[in-house]
Design a protein around this motif. Sequence first.
Motif, mmCIF file in Angstrom:
data_model
loop_
_atom_site.group_PDB
_atom_site.id
_atom_site.type_symbol
_atom_site.label_atom_id
_atom_site.label_comp_id
_atom_site.label_asym_id
_atom_site.label_seq_id
_atom_site.Cartn_x
_atom_site.Cartn_y
_atom_site.Cartn_z
ATOM 1 N N ALA A 67 45.439 55.372 59.872
ATOM 2 C CA ALA A 67 44.887 55.195 58.526
ATOM 3 C C ALA A 67 43.757 54.164 58.530
ATOM 4 N N ARG A 68 43.949 53.089 59.274
ATOM 5 C CA ARG A 68 42.916 52.051 59.345
ATOM 6 C C ARG A 68 41.660 52.577 60.039
ATOM 7 N N GLU A 69 41.836 53.374 61.075
ATOM 8 C CA GLU A 69 40.684 53.944 61.773
ATOM 9 C C GLU A 69 39.906 54.891 60.861
ATOM 10 N N VAL A 70 40.633 55.690 60.086
ATOM 11 C CA VAL A 70 39.980 56.597 59.138
ATOM 12 C C VAL A 70 39.152 55.800 58.127
ATOM 13 N N LEU A 71 39.766 54.728 57.585
ATOM 14 C CA LEU A 71 39.061 53.890 56.610
ATOM 15 C C LEU A 71 37.883 53.168 57.252
ATOM 16 N N MET A 72 38.061 52.718 58.502
ATOM 17 C CA MET A 72 36.987 52.041 59.211
ATOM 18 C C MET A 72 35.793 52.973 59.388
ATOM 19 N N GLN A 73 36.070 54.190 59.804
ATOM 20 C CA GLN A 73 34.990 55.146 59.989
ATOM 21 C C GLN A 73 34.256 55.421 58.682
ATOM 22 N N GLU A 74 35.000 55.533 57.602
ATOM 23 C CA GLU A 74 34.387 55.773 56.299
ATOM 24 C C GLU A 74 33.561 54.572 55.853
ATOM 25 N N ALA A 75 34.089 53.353 56.114
ATOM 26 C CA ALA A 75 33.359 52.132 55.750
ATOM 27 C C ALA A 75 32.045 52.044 56.503
ATOM 28 N N VAL A 76 32.082 52.365 57.798
ATOM 29 C CA VAL A 76 30.855 52.344 58.598
ATOM 30 C C VAL A 76 29.883 53.416 58.103
ATOM 31 N N LYS A 77 30.431 54.574 57.772
ATOM 32 C CA LYS A 77 29.606 55.667 57.265
ATOM 33 C C LYS A 77 28.864 55.258 56.008
ATOM 34 N N GLN A 78 29.519 54.469 55.173
ATOM 35 C CA GLN A 78 28.899 54.016 53.920
ATOM 36 C C GLN A 78 28.078 52.734 54.094
ATOM 37 N N GLY A 79 28.037 52.209 55.317
ATOM 38 C CA GLY A 79 27.181 51.076 55.604
ATOM 39 C C GLY A 79 27.753 49.704 55.315
ATOM 40 N N TYR A 80 29.067 49.625 55.120
ATOM 41 C CA TYR A 80 29.660 48.318 54.809
ATOM 42 C C TYR A 80 29.532 47.331 55.977
ATOM 43 N N ASP A 81 29.503 47.836 57.191
ATOM 44 C CA ASP A 81 29.375 46.942 58.345
ATOM 45 C C ASP A 81 28.000 46.308 58.432
ATOM 46 N N LYS A 82 27.069 46.784 57.639
ATOM 47 C CA LYS A 82 25.711 46.222 57.640
ATOM 48 C C LYS A 82 25.515 45.183 56.537
ATOM 49 N N LYS A 83 26.463 45.083 55.624
ATOM 50 C CA LYS A 83 26.333 44.129 54.525
ATOM 51 C C LYS A 83 26.366 42.692 55.059
ATOM 52 N N PRO A 84 25.511 41.802 54.546
ATOM 53 C CA PRO A 84 25.431 40.424 55.055
ATOM 54 C C PRO A 84 26.768 39.684 55.016
ATOM 55 N N GLU A 85 27.504 39.826 53.896
ATOM 56 C CA GLU A 85 28.764 39.090 53.789
ATOM 57 C C GLU A 85 29.806 39.608 54.782
ATOM 58 N N VAL A 86 29.749 40.910 55.064
ATOM 59 C CA VAL A 86 30.677 41.496 56.044
ATOM 60 C C VAL A 86 30.306 41.042 57.451
ATOM 61 N N ARG A 87 29.009 41.042 57.765
ATOM 62 C CA ARG A 87 28.562 40.603 59.093
ATOM 63 C C ARG A 87 28.922 39.133 59.323
ATOM 64 N N GLU A 88 28.790 38.319 58.259
ATOM 65 C CA GLU A 88 29.148 36.908 58.390
ATOM 66 C C GLU A 88 30.644 36.748 58.638
ATOM 67 N N ALA A 89 31.463 37.533 57.904
ATOM 68 C CA ALA A 89 32.917 37.479 58.107
ATOM 69 C C ALA A 89 33.289 37.930 59.510
#
Length: 259
Positions: A67-89
């Motif tokens: 379930a976490r991998e599915v959500l991770m893939q979706e988050a990356v697909k939507q670009g959340y890993d590129k958000k400044p606050e996420v990159r800082e975390a």
Amino acid sequence: MTFKPARLLLALVAVASAPAFAQNLAVVNGKAIPSSRADAVVKQVVAQGQGQDSPQLREAVKNDLIAREVLMQEAVKQGYDKKPEVREALDNARQSIVVNALAREYITKNPVSDAQIKAEYDKFKAQTGDKEYHVRHILFTTEDEAKAAIGKLKGGAKFEDLAKTSKDTGTANNGGDLDWVTPNALPPEFSAGFTKLQKGAITDVPVKTNAGFHVIKLDDTRAVKLPSLEEVKPQIADTLAQEKLRDYQEQMVKKAKVQ
């Protein structure tokens, strides 16, 4: 029966791939989840006393990781890993993980010895002493108020009644009771005030601390019961290890060029 070239190739690929696939818990949209990740989660759950290694636990862990991998893939697909606050975390989390790995390795190479633990335990015993005291007190703002209270007590007033006027609101309604204490647990000037008293006696003069002026009564004394070395050995080892890490950190900071 003879294998055609294509079938032989598939068979060889299957044999060669079997060990690799066996190391994966699952493959989600082409992304493998290694079994080692599930093993680490199960180990952590068991170590924390939240369950036992069982097929049911492993199945639950597997479902969660999928379930976490599915959500991770979706988050990356939507670009959340590129958000400044996420990159800082992520940077902060990475730093913590790497630093913790360094700390574990440092303690492994520089372990706390049994002799150091024993020395710290002996120091603790010496500081604690062999006696503990059942103490009451009344706290006043001024020395004159404390002296007046001592006069009333010598005149027959009950300590518990006067304690209701104490500035220490935590003990005022409990007769000023501080329960059983050891001298090293309290300010040294306060401890000096009651360690000289006989059972049932009160201080002749107010005892001054940063909190104000105290009138102290000693209800009783008894031999202190300390835990054995074996009982507190893990806590002492952990404390000394943390001290080693602090010293190591301070050394590294001193060597660093900080601008």
